[in-house]
Design a protein around this motif. Structure first.
Motif, PDB file in Angstrom:
ATOM      1  N   SER A   1     -65.350  20.110  44.517  1.00 56.03           N
ATOM      2  CA  SER A   1     -65.814  21.502  44.393  1.00 56.03           C
ATOM      3  C   SER A   1     -65.281  22.362  45.529  1.00 56.03           C
ATOM      4  O   SER A   1     -65.169  23.574  45.387  1.00 56.03           O
ATOM      5  CB  SER A   1     -67.336  21.583  44.428  1.00 56.03           C
ATOM      6  OG  SER A   1     -67.874  20.556  43.683  1.00 56.03           O
TER       7      SER A   1
ATOM      8  N   HIS B   1     -67.900  14.685  44.102  1.00 56.04           N
ATOM      9  CA  HIS B   1     -68.153  16.039  43.607  1.00 56.04           C
ATOM     10  C   HIS B   1     -68.015  17.098  44.714  1.00 56.04           C
ATOM     11  O   HIS B   1     -67.414  18.148  44.505  1.00 56.04           O
ATOM     12  CB  HIS B   1     -69.542  16.106  42.969  1.00 56.04           C
ATOM     13  CG  HIS B   1     -69.881  17.473  42.461  1.00 56.04           C
ATOM     14  ND1 HIS B   1     -69.211  18.050  41.403  1.00 56.04           N
ATOM     15  CD2 HIS B   1     -70.790  18.396  42.888  1.00 56.04           C
ATOM     16  CE1 HIS B   1     -69.702  19.266  41.189  1.00 56.04           C
ATOM     17  NE2 HIS B   1     -70.652  19.490  42.078  1.00 56.04           N
ATOM     18  N   ASP B   2     -68.538  16.763  45.891  1.00 58.60           N
ATOM     19  CA  ASP B   2     -68.531  17.760  46.966  1.00 58.60           C
ATOM     20  C   ASP B   2     -67.121  18.175  47.360  1.00 58.60           C
ATOM     21  O   ASP B   2     -66.812  19.353  47.452  1.00 58.60           O
ATOM     22  CB  ASP B   2     -69.281  17.230  48.208  1.00 58.60           C
ATOM     23  CG  ASP B   2     -70.780  17.213  47.929  1.00 58.60           C
ATOM     24  OD1 ASP B   2     -71.188  17.830  46.913  1.00 58.60           O
ATOM     25  OD2 ASP B   2     -71.513  16.577  48.706  1.00 58.60           O
TER      26      ASP B   2
ATOM     27  N   VAL C   1     -68.777  15.769  36.196  1.00 62.14           N
ATOM     28  CA  VAL C   1     -69.517  16.085  37.425  1.00 62.14           C
ATOM     29  C   VAL C   1     -70.463  14.933  37.767  1.00 62.14           C
ATOM     30  O   VAL C   1     -70.546  14.493  38.918  1.00 62.14           O
ATOM     31  CB  VAL C   1     -70.308  17.409  37.240  1.00 62.14           C
ATOM     32  CG1 VAL C   1     -71.236  17.650  38.421  1.00 62.14           C
ATOM     33  CG2 VAL C   1     -69.341  18.574  37.075  1.00 62.14           C
TER      34      VAL C   1
ATOM     35  N   GLY D   1     -61.154  23.563  42.076  1.00 63.14           N
ATOM     36  CA  GLY D   1     -62.146  22.575  41.646  1.00 63.14           C
ATOM     37  C   GLY D   1     -61.550  21.455  40.834  1.00 63.14           C
ATOM     38  O   GLY D   1     -60.549  20.851  41.234  1.00 63.14           O
ATOM     39  N   TYR D   2     -62.144  21.220  39.656  1.00 59.60           N
ATOM     40  CA  TYR D   2     -61.685  20.111  38.815  1.00 59.60           C
ATOM     41  C   TYR D   2     -60.312  20.367  38.193  1.00 59.60           C
ATOM     42  O   TYR D   2     -59.720  19.480  37.612  1.00 59.60           O
ATOM     43  CB  TYR D   2     -62.721  19.814  37.724  1.00 59.60           C
ATOM     44  CG  TYR D   2     -63.911  19.045  38.272  1.00 59.60           C
ATOM     45  CD1 TYR D   2     -63.959  17.662  38.168  1.00 59.60           C
ATOM     46  CD2 TYR D   2     -64.937  19.698  38.926  1.00 59.60           C
ATOM     47  CE1 TYR D   2     -65.018  16.956  38.694  1.00 59.60           C
ATOM     48  CE2 TYR D   2     -66.010  19.005  39.460  1.00 59.60           C
ATOM     49  CZ  TYR D   2     -66.050  17.625  39.346  1.00 59.60           C
ATOM     50  OH  TYR D   2     -67.078  16.918  39.874  1.00 59.60           O
TER      51      TYR D   2
END
Ligand SMILES: Nc1ncnc2c1ncn2[C@@H]1O[C@H](COP(=O)(O)OP(=O)(O)OP(=O)(O)O)[C@@H](O)[C@H]1O
Ligand SMILES: [Mg+2]
Length: 586
Positions: free
Chosen positions: A457, A453-454, A444, A462-463
């Motif tokens: 997310s 990151h934005d 992160v 997500g990841y």
């Protein structure tokens, strides 16, 4: 081929065990016709069935069964041992090749071409592996079987054996004539395999470009050509087999006919027992079969020479860039110095970097700007020793890059290449290429610096979002930011971004630079860019002009004294009125 055998060392036990067991199989197999002959002779001599002859027969039957079971046991164990050795040898060869290819520098790979390397790793290894397998299974079995069967036949009936005096030399002559032609055609087929692999590889990896330029028909034609060439080459090699096989069959059946004729006369003249003849007949089949087997083995051996040679070429290739004599394992700091560096690509006529001298202090943020083709990418590739200088030296942490163990150097010099790629797998897996032990928090943190990151997310997973092959599920700008995050995760002493923010807007670009400056202040950061806005806040800006360092200074100094810089600045100012507000706002 023999040179490759050293890679079978680990499998020496099954490789030896197999032929030994095979001899057991052969011995028992050869005993069976002898018992058979006894049974037939017994029936002939006794006339009717008495209790005594029944008992004898039963005993002979049981003996035959035992021989058959022993032969079966030895045979299956031998085949298993041979498979273990053969497959193991193939796997080892592939491993050795792959490890070797990993040591290749960019220019080594160019020399072979990726497609040819793939053929060598697959088709060629398969051919050699099959030959090896055939060798352990047949190298002892066929000659032992052949000699033993021939000896038995000669002992039982020298008359009958005379038929072989003609047929065996004939088969040998056919082999000697056909083998060299077959070898040549087989080599040609392998070359066609290279072309075929090149065609599918290029098409499949670039399928999007092919489609966007509506070049499917052209690609289909190209593929058809490569495929037809391969088919013709294979047919050409196969034709020999088609011709050779009937010739061998004629000789085989001719021999059998001749033997039947001789045997029939001998049995009428009562110089040969019918029982013995049944045994001889089985032996004859063994002799012919095994002789053919020996010939095939020799032919296969020659065929695989071509493949073995191609594998050896890869194994023997000397990597252009090696760290054998290097001793340094620790990069002290992120300082960089170019001392009279001249660089020429191998095969090119002129150097594309000429006498470059520049010093960069550890922790500085340095911009490199210059027209396209001015050798910006080439210059920074020398820092990570992706190529070696032709003249002069590049120092990192005060030490010549050639004195570092390559792994140690590249651990500390993290590069986001201009043509960067992501791999299939999730975003997190891709990021962990940079550091496989990175925690989720570190992922992160790196993504925040790279302003990724934005958007990560915002994905439902997500990841853990799957990127698809080559990272097709993200946009160009998103891909660039993930590549930057991946490079940051290495926590390197030097971070090089080669045109890595070309696909992101100036505002995001500036946010990334702010992140780099505040979050990794000790890391030396080199930013290659086309836009002045991407480098104007750097401590130093290097101006490259046609492979020469034209000037080094900060934005204010260069704007006041350097014509090239001023020209680029002016041309870029015109089109973007809000430039100062966004790109320059740090
Ligand atoms: N692998 C290579 N082999 C031979 N020549 C090369 C190779 N890569 C680049 N060149 C040549 O070297 C010169 C400099 O290329 P380089 O990629 O370093 O330029 P660049 O400044 O990074 O350009 P750009 O801004 O377009 O990325 C060019 O003339 C190019 O043709
Ligand atoms: Mg470039």
């Amino acid at each position: 081929m023999f040179k490759l055998l050293k890679y079978a060392k680990k499998y020496i036990v099954p490789a030896i065990l197999s032929p030994v067991l095979m001899v057991g199989e052969v011995v028992f197999e050869l005993m069976i016709p002898l018992v058979m002959a006894d049974i037939i002779t017994l029936i002939q001599q006794e006339g009717g069935m008495t209790d005594d002859s029944m008992n004898k027969m039963l005993r002979l039957g049981v003996r035959m069964l035992i021989y058959a079971l022993c032969s079966l046991f030895c045979g299956s164990m031998a085949a298993r041992a041979a498979s273990v050795a053969g497959m193991g040898f193939g796997a080892k060869l592939r491993e050795v090749l792959m490890n070797k290819i990993q040591t290749f520098s960019f220019s080594n790979i160019d020399r072979f071409s990726t497609a040819s390397l793939i053929t060598r790793l697959t088709t060629d290894v398969n051919t050699v592996q099959n030959t090896f397998l055939m060798m352990i299974r047949m190298l002892f079995r066929a000659p032992v079987m052949f000699v033993a069967a021939l000896a038995f036949t000669i002992k039982m009936s020298p008359e009958v054996s005379s038929a072989f005096l003609v047929s065996l030399p004939l088969i040998t002559v056919i082999l000697v004539v056909f083998a060299p032609i077959a070898l040549k055609r087989f080599k040609k087929m392998l070359e066609m395999f290279d072309g075929f692999n090149a065609s599918i590889q290029e098409n499949l990896t670039n399928v999007r470009v092919v489609k966007s330029f509506v070049r499917e028909d052209y690609e289909k034609d190209k593929f058809k050509k490569a495929n037809d060439n391969l088919m013709n080459a294979a047919l050409n090699a196969e034709k020999l087999m088609i011709l050779g096989q009937p010739a061998l069959m004629i000789i085989m059946f001719g021999t059998i006919l001749a033997i039947l004729y001789i045997a029939a006369k001998a049995i009428s003249a009562e110089t040969l027992l019918l029982g013995d003849f049944t045994a001889i007949y089985t032996y004859i089949m063994q002799i012919l079969m095994n002789f053919l087997m020996i010939i095939m083995l020799i032919a296969q051996f020659f065929m695989s020479q071509a493949s073995a040679k191609r594998i050896l070429e890869v194994i023997k290739e000397v990597p252009d860039i090696s760290d054998e004599n290097a001793t340094e394992t620790v990069v002290r700091d992120g300082s960089i110095e170019f001392k009279n560096v001249t660089f020429k690509y191998s095969g090119a006529a002129n150097p594309i970097i000429k006498n470059a001298n520049v010093k960069i202090n550890s922790g500085e943020m340095v911009g490199i700007i210059g027209a396209t083709g001015s050798a910006k990418s080439s210059l920074v590739q020398l820092i990570a020793r992706l190529y070696d200088t032709t003249d002069g030296e590049v120092l990192v942490g005060g030490v010549n890059v050639k004195d570092y163990k390559i792994h140690a150097l590249r651990e500390e010099v993290s590069m986001v290449l201009q043509k960067n790629v992501l791999f299939s797998g999730t975003i997190a897996e891709n990021l962990r290429w940079g550091n496989k032990n990175a925690t989720d928090e570190e992922l992160v943190e790196a993504c925040k610096i790279a302003d990724a990151h934005d958007f990560v997310s915002s994905f439902p997973d997500g990841y853990n979002t799957d990127l698809g092959q080559g990272g097709v599920n993200v946009s160009g700008g998103q891909k660039q930011r993930l590549c930057i995050a991946r490079a940051i995760l290495k926590k390197p002493k030097i971070l090089i971004l080669d045109d890595s923010t070309s696909a992101v807007d100036t505002f995001t670009d500036s946010k990334i630079r702010t992140g780099l400056r505040s979050c990794i202040p000790e890391t030396t950061k080199i930013i290659i860019a086309q836009r002045i806005s991407s480098v104007e806040d750097c401590d130093k800006i290097i101006i490259l002009d046609n492979g020469e360092i034209n000037d080094v200074g900060n934005h204010e100094e260069l704007i006041s004294r350097n014509e090239i810089y001023k020209d680029i600045y002016d041309s870029q100012q015109k089109g973007s009125d809000d430039f100062d507000l966004q790109g320059g706002a740090l």
